[in-house]
Design a protein around this motif. Structure first.
Motif, PDB file in Angstrom:
ATOM      1  N   MET A   1       0.834  -1.191   0.000  1.00 30.81           N
ATOM      2  CA  MET A   1       0.000   0.000   0.000  1.00 30.81           C
ATOM      3  C   MET A   1       0.876   1.251   0.000  1.00 30.81           C
ATOM      4  SD  MET A   1      -2.940   1.152   2.691  1.00 30.81           S
ATOM      5  CE  MET A   1      -1.747   1.409   3.995  1.00 30.81           C
ATOM      6  N   ARG A   2       1.920   1.265   0.826  1.00 29.61           N
ATOM      7  CA  ARG A   2       2.825   2.416   0.870  1.00 29.61           C
ATOM      8  C   ARG A   2       3.504   2.633  -0.478  1.00 29.61           C
ATOM      9  NH1 ARG A   2       6.108   2.255   6.594  1.00 29.61           N
ATOM     10  NH2 ARG A   2       4.287   2.492   7.934  1.00 29.61           N
ATOM     11  N   CYS A   3       3.926   1.552  -1.097  1.00 26.64           N
ATOM     12  CA  CYS A   3       4.584   1.641  -2.399  1.00 26.64           C
ATOM     13  C   CYS A   3       3.626   2.225  -3.434  1.00 26.64           C
ATOM     14  CB  CYS A   3       5.069   0.260  -2.832  1.00 26.64           C
ATOM     15  SG  CYS A   3       6.034   0.267  -4.337  1.00 26.64           S
ATOM     16  N   ASP A   4       2.372   1.781  -3.392  1.00 25.38           N
ATOM     17  CA  ASP A   4       1.365   2.288  -4.318  1.00 25.38           C
ATOM     18  C   ASP A   4       1.147   3.787  -4.112  1.00 25.38           C
ATOM     19  OD1 ASP A   4      -0.591   1.881  -6.385  1.00 25.38           O
ATOM     20  OD2 ASP A   4      -2.145   2.076  -4.817  1.00 25.38           O
ATOM     21  N   VAL A   5       1.080   4.209  -2.854  1.00 26.62           N
ATOM     22  CA  VAL A   5       0.900   5.632  -2.550  1.00 26.62           C
ATOM     23  C   VAL A   5       2.087   6.431  -3.081  1.00 26.62           C
ATOM     24  CG1 VAL A   5       0.839   7.314  -0.657  1.00 26.62           C
ATOM     25  CG2 VAL A   5      -0.603   5.277  -0.576  1.00 26.62           C
ATOM     26  N   LEU A   6       3.290   5.915  -2.897  1.00 25.09           N
ATOM     27  CA  LEU A   6       4.479   6.621  -3.397  1.00 25.09           C
ATOM     28  C   LEU A   6       4.477   6.715  -4.918  1.00 25.09           C
ATOM     29  CD1 LEU A   6       7.260   5.230  -1.038  1.00 25.09           C
ATOM     30  CD2 LEU A   6       6.351   7.562  -1.118  1.00 25.09           C
ATOM     31  N   LYS A   7       4.067   5.658  -5.588  1.00 23.52           N
ATOM     32  CA  LYS A   7       3.997   5.681  -7.056  1.00 23.52           C
ATOM     33  C   LYS A   7       3.013   6.735  -7.533  1.00 23.52           C
ATOM     34  CE  LYS A   7       5.110   0.841  -8.004  1.00 23.52           C
ATOM     35  NZ  LYS A   7       4.549  -0.436  -8.483  1.00 23.52           N
ATOM     36  N   ARG A   8       1.861   6.788  -6.881  1.00 19.47           N
ATOM     37  CA  ARG A   8       0.840   7.767  -7.283  1.00 19.47           C
ATOM     38  C   ARG A   8       1.306   9.195  -7.011  1.00 19.47           C
ATOM     39  NH1 ARG A   8      -5.056   5.165  -6.320  1.00 19.47           N
ATOM     40  NH2 ARG A   8      -4.483   3.059  -6.930  1.00 19.47           N
ATOM     41  N   SER A   9       1.934   9.407  -5.862  1.00 21.55           N
ATOM     42  CA  SER A   9       2.398  10.758  -5.553  1.00 21.55           C
ATOM     43  C   SER A   9       3.526  11.168  -6.498  1.00 21.55           C
ATOM     44  CB  SER A   9       2.833  10.873  -4.098  1.00 21.55           C
ATOM     45  OG  SER A   9       3.922  10.030  -3.847  1.00 21.55           O
ATOM     46  N   MET A  10       4.372  10.228  -6.889  1.00 18.51           N
ATOM     47  CA  MET A  10       5.447  10.516  -7.849  1.00 18.51           C
ATOM     48  C   MET A  10       4.849  10.894  -9.201  1.00 18.51           C
ATOM     49  SD  MET A  10       8.582  10.915  -8.424  1.00 18.51           S
ATOM     50  CE  MET A  10       9.732  10.053  -7.429  1.00 18.51           C
ATOM     51  N   ALA A  11       3.821  10.173  -9.614  1.00 17.84           N
ATOM     52  CA  ALA A  11       3.169  10.481 -10.890  1.00 17.84           C
ATOM     53  C   ALA A  11       2.560  11.880 -10.856  1.00 17.84           C
ATOM     54  CB  ALA A  11       2.099   9.441 -11.196  1.00 17.84           C
ATOM     55  N   LEU A  12       1.923  12.247  -9.745  1.00 19.42           N
ATOM     56  CA  LEU A  12       1.351  13.587  -9.626  1.00 19.42           C
ATOM     57  C   LEU A  12       2.445  14.648  -9.637  1.00 19.42           C
ATOM     58  CD1 LEU A  12      -1.394  12.998  -6.916  1.00 19.42           C
ATOM     59  CD2 LEU A  12      -1.743  13.454  -9.351  1.00 19.42           C
ATOM     60  N   TRP A  13       3.565  14.363  -8.966  1.00 13.80           N
ATOM     61  CA  TRP A  13       4.672  15.309  -8.925  1.00 13.80           C
ATOM     62  C   TRP A  13       5.264  15.520 -10.322  1.00 13.80           C
ATOM     63  CZ3 TRP A  13      10.045  14.598  -9.697  1.00 13.80           C
ATOM     64  CH2 TRP A  13      10.830  15.689  -9.311  1.00 13.80           C
ATOM     65  N   VAL A  14       5.402  14.438 -11.080  1.00 14.52           N
ATOM     66  CA  VAL A  14       5.947  14.524 -12.430  1.00 14.52           C
ATOM     67  C   VAL A  14       5.003  15.330 -13.323  1.00 14.52           C
ATOM     68  CG1 VAL A  14       6.497  13.194 -14.513  1.00 14.52           C
ATOM     69  CG2 VAL A  14       7.366  12.463 -12.298  1.00 14.52           C
ATOM     70  N   GLU A  15       3.703  15.064 -13.219  1.00 10.12           N
ATOM     71  CA  GLU A  15       2.731  15.836 -14.018  1.00 10.12           C
ATOM     72  C   GLU A  15       2.808  17.308 -13.700  1.00 10.12           C
ATOM     73  OE1 GLU A  15      -1.297  14.448 -13.734  1.00 10.12           O
ATOM     74  OE2 GLU A  15      -0.746  12.417 -14.366  1.00 10.12           O
ATOM     75  N   GLU A  16       2.932  17.624 -12.412  1.00 10.48           N
ATOM     76  CA  GLU A  16       3.007  19.026 -11.988  1.00 10.48           C
ATOM     77  C   GLU A  16       4.299  19.659 -12.492  1.00 10.48           C
ATOM     78  OE1 GLU A  16       3.130  20.882  -7.704  1.00 10.48           O
ATOM     79  OE2 GLU A  16       1.354  19.592  -7.937  1.00 10.48           O
ATOM     80  N   ALA A  17       5.379  18.939 -12.433  1.00 12.67           N
ATOM     81  CA  ALA A  17       6.674  19.465 -12.869  1.00 12.67           C
ATOM     82  C   ALA A  17       6.694  19.676 -14.372  1.00 12.67           C
ATOM     83  CB  ALA A  17       7.790  18.512 -12.462  1.00 12.67           C
ATOM     84  N   MET A  18       5.957  18.863 -15.112  1.00 16.68           N
ATOM     85  CA  MET A  18       5.915  18.989 -16.582  1.00 16.68           C
ATOM     86  C   MET A  18       4.957  20.103 -17.008  1.00 16.68           C
ATOM     87  SD  MET A  18       8.009  16.643 -17.718  1.00 16.68           S
ATOM     88  CE  MET A  18       7.593  16.100 -19.336  1.00 16.68           C
ATOM     89  N   GLY A  19       4.211  20.618 -16.055  1.00 17.12           N
ATOM     90  CA  GLY A  19       3.298  21.724 -16.342  1.00 17.12           C
ATOM     91  C   GLY A  19       2.012  21.298 -17.013  1.00 17.12           C
ATOM     92  N   ARG A  20       1.545  20.126 -16.752  1.00 17.60           N
ATOM     93  CA  ARG A  20       0.305  19.642 -17.373  1.00 17.60           C
ATOM     94  C   ARG A  20      -0.880  19.917 -16.534  1.00 17.60           C
ATOM     95  NH1 ARG A  20       2.086  13.879 -19.956  1.00 17.60           N
ATOM     96  NH2 ARG A  20       3.762  14.720 -21.155  1.00 17.60           N
TER      97      ARG A  20
END
Length: 98
Positions: A79-98
């Motif tokens: 569960m923790r790993c899944d949460v980290l994956k999702r938060s990383m995906a959100l961070w990447v989207e935000e950093a890419m400016g989408r």
């Protein structure tokens, strides 16, 4: 009509279990020879194995408890790993400016 249950002395139970353990005969055969139901003798043999720490599934009480603990821990880590994956995906989207 109500069914009557036979009561067996502890010595008889221990002797029947000992026959299975020491002779290596199948439970069904020993039960037939003693005139009891094979399910009854099977329950006695399984209870004896648990008391001796010889579980039928190869795990003792401590090992079973550890397995339960490890499965819970594994589920939490997934569960923790899944949460980290999702938060990383959100961070990447935000950093890419989408």
């Amino acid at each position: 009509m109500a069914e009557t249950r036979r009561k067996f002395e502890q010595d008889f139970k221990e002797g029947a279990v000992r026959l299975v353990r020491e002779t290596g005969k199948p439970i069904a055969q020993v039960a037939r020879e003693l005139g009891i139901h094979d399910g009854t003798l099977g329950n006695w043999v399984n209870a004896d194995r648990r008391r001796r720490g010889e579980s039928t599934d190869g795990l003792g009480e401590d090992e079973r408890a550890e397995l339960v603990r490890l499965r819970r821990e594994n589920a939490e880590l997934r569960m923790r790993c899944d949460v980290l994956k999702r938060s990383m995906a959100l961070w990447v989207e935000e950093a890419m400016g989408r």
